[in-house]
Scaffold this motif. Sequence first.
Motif, PDB file in Angstrom:
ATOM      1  N   ASP A  52       0.850  -1.187   0.000  1.00 49.96           N
ATOM      2  CA  ASP A  52       0.000   0.000   0.000  1.00 49.96           C
ATOM      3  C   ASP A  52       0.891   1.244   0.000  1.00 49.96           C
ATOM      4  OD1 ASP A  52      -1.755   2.060   0.346  1.00 49.96           O
ATOM      5  OD2 ASP A  52      -2.725   1.245   2.137  1.00 49.96           O
ATOM      6  N   PRO A  53       0.907   2.018  -1.101  1.00 49.07           N
ATOM      7  CA  PRO A  53       1.780   3.205  -1.182  1.00 49.07           C
ATOM      8  C   PRO A  53       1.563   4.207  -0.057  1.00 49.07           C
ATOM      9  CG  PRO A  53       0.874   2.662  -3.347  1.00 49.07           C
ATOM     10  CD  PRO A  53       0.166   1.778  -2.357  1.00 49.07           C
ATOM     11  N   LEU A  54       0.381   4.189   0.555  1.00 47.16           N
ATOM     12  CA  LEU A  54       0.107   5.142   1.625  1.00 47.16           C
ATOM     13  C   LEU A  54       0.917   4.858   2.885  1.00 47.16           C
ATOM     14  CD1 LEU A  54      -3.775   5.541   1.290  1.00 47.16           C
ATOM     15  CD2 LEU A  54      -2.037   7.216   0.689  1.00 47.16           C
ATOM     16  N   THR A  55       1.518   3.682   2.980  1.00 47.58           N
ATOM     17  CA  THR A  55       2.295   3.327   4.174  1.00 47.58           C
ATOM     18  C   THR A  55       3.798   3.564   3.992  1.00 47.58           C
ATOM     19  OG1 THR A  55       2.595   1.011   3.494  1.00 47.58           O
ATOM     20  CG2 THR A  55       0.588   1.549   4.731  1.00 47.58           C
ATOM     21  N   ARG A  56       4.209   4.134   2.860  1.00 51.91           N
ATOM     22  CA  ARG A  56       5.634   4.349   2.614  1.00 51.91           C
ATOM     23  C   ARG A  56       6.223   5.380   3.576  1.00 51.91           C
ATOM     24  NH1 ARG A  56       5.772   5.854  -3.622  1.00 51.91           N
ATOM     25  NH2 ARG A  56       3.993   7.078  -2.894  1.00 51.91           N
ATOM     26  N   ARG A  57       7.491   5.158   3.927  1.00 53.39           N
ATOM     27  CA  ARG A  57       8.192   6.071   4.825  1.00 53.39           C
ATOM     28  C   ARG A  57       9.576   6.395   4.254  1.00 53.39           C
ATOM     29  NH1 ARG A  57       3.834   6.389   6.236  1.00 53.39           N
ATOM     30  NH2 ARG A  57       2.873   6.061   8.292  1.00 53.39           N
ATOM     31  N   MET A  58      10.063   7.588   4.549  1.00 53.21           N
ATOM     32  CA  MET A  58      11.379   8.004   4.087  1.00 53.21           C
ATOM     33  C   MET A  58      12.129   8.640   5.257  1.00 53.21           C
ATOM     34  SD  MET A  58      12.114  10.264   0.640  1.00 53.21           S
ATOM     35  CE  MET A  58      11.101   9.193  -0.377  1.00 53.21           C
ATOM     36  N   GLU A  59      13.421   8.360   5.349  1.00 50.50           N
ATOM     37  CA  GLU A  59      14.202   8.853   6.475  1.00 50.50           C
ATOM     38  C   GLU A  59      14.680  10.287   6.253  1.00 50.50           C
ATOM     39  OE1 GLU A  59      17.044   6.156   8.345  1.00 50.50           O
ATOM     40  OE2 GLU A  59      16.435   4.621   6.888  1.00 50.50           O
ATOM     41  N   ILE A  60      14.640  11.061   7.338  1.00 50.82           N
ATOM     42  CA  ILE A  60      15.087  12.459   7.277  1.00 50.82           C
ATOM     43  C   ILE A  60      16.545  12.545   6.846  1.00 50.82           C
ATOM     44  CG2 ILE A  60      15.621  14.474   8.701  1.00 50.82           C
ATOM     45  CD1 ILE A  60      13.071  13.947  10.261  1.00 50.82           C
ATOM     46  N   LYS A  61      17.379  11.632   7.351  1.00 46.98           N
ATOM     47  CA  LYS A  61      18.804  11.691   7.014  1.00 46.98           C
ATOM     48  C   LYS A  61      19.025  11.527   5.517  1.00 46.98           C
ATOM     49  CE  LYS A  61      19.987   6.777   7.721  1.00 46.98           C
ATOM     50  NZ  LYS A  61      20.885   5.838   8.436  1.00 46.98           N
ATOM     51  N   ASN A  78       8.509   6.539 -11.808  1.00 44.08           N
ATOM     52  CA  ASN A  78       7.212   6.389 -12.448  1.00 44.08           C
ATOM     53  C   ASN A  78       6.085   6.816 -11.515  1.00 44.08           C
ATOM     54  OD1 ASN A  78       7.821   5.502 -15.065  1.00 44.08           O
ATOM     55  ND2 ASN A  78       8.137   3.410 -14.372  1.00 44.08           N
ATOM     56  N   GLY A  79       6.410   6.974 -10.229  1.00 49.27           N
ATOM     57  CA  GLY A  79       5.424   7.506  -9.293  1.00 49.27           C
ATOM     58  C   GLY A  79       5.274   9.003  -9.513  1.00 49.27           C
ATOM     59  N   ARG A  85      -0.987  10.031  -2.875  1.00 51.59           N
ATOM     60  CA  ARG A  85       0.028   8.980  -2.805  1.00 51.59           C
ATOM     61  C   ARG A  85       1.380   9.439  -3.341  1.00 51.59           C
ATOM     62  NH1 ARG A  85      -4.889   6.486  -3.664  1.00 51.59           N
ATOM     63  NH2 ARG A  85      -5.299   4.589  -2.470  1.00 51.59           N
ATOM     64  N   GLY A  86       1.560  10.742  -3.464  1.00 53.16           N
ATOM     65  CA  GLY A  86       2.798  11.278  -3.998  1.00 53.16           C
ATOM     66  C   GLY A  86       3.930  11.261  -2.987  1.00 53.16           C
ATOM     67  N   VAL A  87       5.145  11.403  -3.490  1.00 48.87           N
ATOM     68  CA  VAL A  87       6.335  11.371  -2.644  1.00 48.87           C
ATOM     69  C   VAL A  87       6.407  12.594  -1.735  1.00 48.87           C
ATOM     70  CG1 VAL A  87       8.868  11.348  -2.667  1.00 48.87           C
ATOM     71  CG2 VAL A  87       7.590   9.963  -4.308  1.00 48.87           C
ATOM     72  N   ASN A  88       5.881  13.735  -2.185  1.00 45.74           N
ATOM     73  CA  ASN A  88       5.925  14.932  -1.343  1.00 45.74           C
ATOM     74  C   ASN A  88       5.202  14.711  -0.021  1.00 45.74           C
ATOM     75  OD1 ASN A  88       7.313  16.148  -3.373  1.00 45.74           O
ATOM     76  ND2 ASN A  88       5.749  17.638  -3.908  1.00 45.74           N
ATOM     77  N   GLY A  89       4.108  13.974  -0.048  1.00 46.06           N
ATOM     78  CA  GLY A  89       3.378  13.676   1.178  1.00 46.06           C
ATOM     79  C   GLY A  89       4.194  12.839   2.142  1.00 46.06           C
ATOM     80  N   ASP A 175      -5.021   7.405  -7.591  1.00 44.97           N
ATOM     81  CA  ASP A 175      -5.517   8.552  -8.352  1.00 44.97           C
ATOM     82  C   ASP A 175      -4.410   9.573  -8.600  1.00 44.97           C
ATOM     83  OD1 ASP A 175      -5.347   9.084  -5.670  1.00 44.97           O
ATOM     84  OD2 ASP A 175      -7.204  10.239  -5.548  1.00 44.97           O
ATOM     85  N   ASN A 176      -3.323   9.104  -9.189  1.00 38.81           N
ATOM     86  CA  ASN A 176      -2.212   9.986  -9.536  1.00 38.81           C
ATOM     87  C   ASN A 176      -2.620  10.949 -10.643  1.00 38.81           C
ATOM     88  OD1 ASN A 176      -0.709   8.368  -7.776  1.00 38.81           O
ATOM     89  ND2 ASN A 176      -0.032   7.039  -9.437  1.00 38.81           N
ATOM     90  N   LYS A 177      -2.046  12.151 -10.610  1.00 39.82           N
ATOM     91  CA  LYS A 177      -2.473  13.199 -11.542  1.00 39.82           C
ATOM     92  C   LYS A 177      -2.131  12.883 -12.996  1.00 39.82           C
ATOM     93  CE  LYS A 177      -2.583  18.260 -11.854  1.00 39.82           C
ATOM     94  NZ  LYS A 177      -3.993  18.371 -11.441  1.00 39.82           N
ATOM     95  N   VAL A 178      -0.907  12.411 -13.255  1.00 35.96           N
ATOM     96  CA  VAL A 178      -0.519  12.144 -14.648  1.00 35.96           C
ATOM     97  C   VAL A 178      -0.198  10.669 -14.905  1.00 35.96           C
ATOM     98  CG1 VAL A 178       0.316  14.471 -15.150  1.00 35.96           C
ATOM     99  CG2 VAL A 178       1.869  12.822 -14.103  1.00 35.96           C
TER     100      VAL A 178
END
Length: 432
Positions: A52-61, A78-79, A85-89, A175-178
């Motif tokens: 589920d892309p909504l559960t993705r996490r990214m480290e501050i470092k 490709n995301g 569900r974007g990376v900015n979120g 529901d990605n924009k492009v």
Amino acid sequence: MAISNPSLNLHSEPHKRSLSLDHQSLSQILSQQENILIIQDLDGVCMGLVKDPLTRRMEIKYLEAAKSLGDRFFVLTNGEHIGKRGVNGIIEKAFDNLNQIKEQGLYLQGLAGGGVQWQDCFGNVSHPGVSDEEMAFLEAVPQKMADSLRALITQPQYGLNQMQIEECIQAAVLDNKVSPSANLNTFHETFSQSPELYAELQQEAKSLMDRLLQEAQQGLADSFFVHYAPNLGRDAEGKEIMQPSQGQNSGTTDFQFMLRGAIKEVGVLVILNHYYFLQTGSYPLGKDFNARQAPRQHQALLKLVKDNFDPVIMPTIVGVGDTVTSKAVENENKLEFKRGGSDRGFLELIQELGKEFKTNNIVIYVDSSGGEVKNRQALKLDRSNTQEIKVIQGPGDPRDVEDPLTLNIVFPGGYQEYVDFFCQTAKQRKLA
């Protein structure tokens, strides 16, 4: 893929090494070489590959390390950058202070949507070359995906109640924009004991994409294509080939409805065009060059670079990805190899550019088989000598000895190992 001698000096011929674990020498190159350009995928590379892309996490470092590299680092995915569900979120969830992200420019600069969504480090997004009519068509796609999948899985043989149906639809329709997409990972897990039901659903997803392409012919001919992940490469007409499920192997799980021209190898040229502007003040392909204008064949892309880019300024390009496949298919008692994967195209182009310009470009592969999505083949390691662990098999079919793509450096420890390496290398470069 041939295995190189791990004792070879990476500085001499890095582009000729294969499946090497010499991260230390790679770090020295990335931290010390001035004219270098890193182009990196995201999912499975710098964050876990999840259902589920909504559960993705990214480290501050990691985000801070990417920022420190400045204009030597761009993403190519490709995301998408924006949307639910974007990376900015994901980036915004990592920080407590949203203003800090914007003020310090901690968004990931580069291309999303396969190459049609540009973003700078301050989160300013544009869609070069995309028309209002195309955007309007794309906006209606997610609802059509949801309606089609719901009509199928409400049938009695699927055995799902209304709550389960809606949960699966919510997870599957992106529901990605492009690049609106159907992601079947949740369905594959739900029907893990009934693979024939998942296979039926997979075929319906493919049929849906075919119908959408046909619908687009009314006024928007040749505006869109379908990206399958993972896939079996492209057919004679250049269309990607879906990988059918086999037993517990999910095959293709991501069905992305994308804008024509939104392929990662074209994105390499868009990034390179921008990189040259930052170095020289002028764009080799013009300020308005975008993915929609570029040719799609590798040789034509190579010629475009060769004819327009000053070789003196050409950087050593480092491509980083995690999705490369090679699958044997029997045809008239002969084995044919279907080569695909979302990252193969742009990694191959980077490799070819390195040969053309003699810049010793490097291809990095991150093993994402340890994530939640179990459709990746893990790297095989020989640990018999603890002092010298070796990679003895890559992600493709071991019989495919003529695979043109060479994976120079690999990270069998997945995104965690790569992120640690990336952050340490960025720190060393800052201190150099």
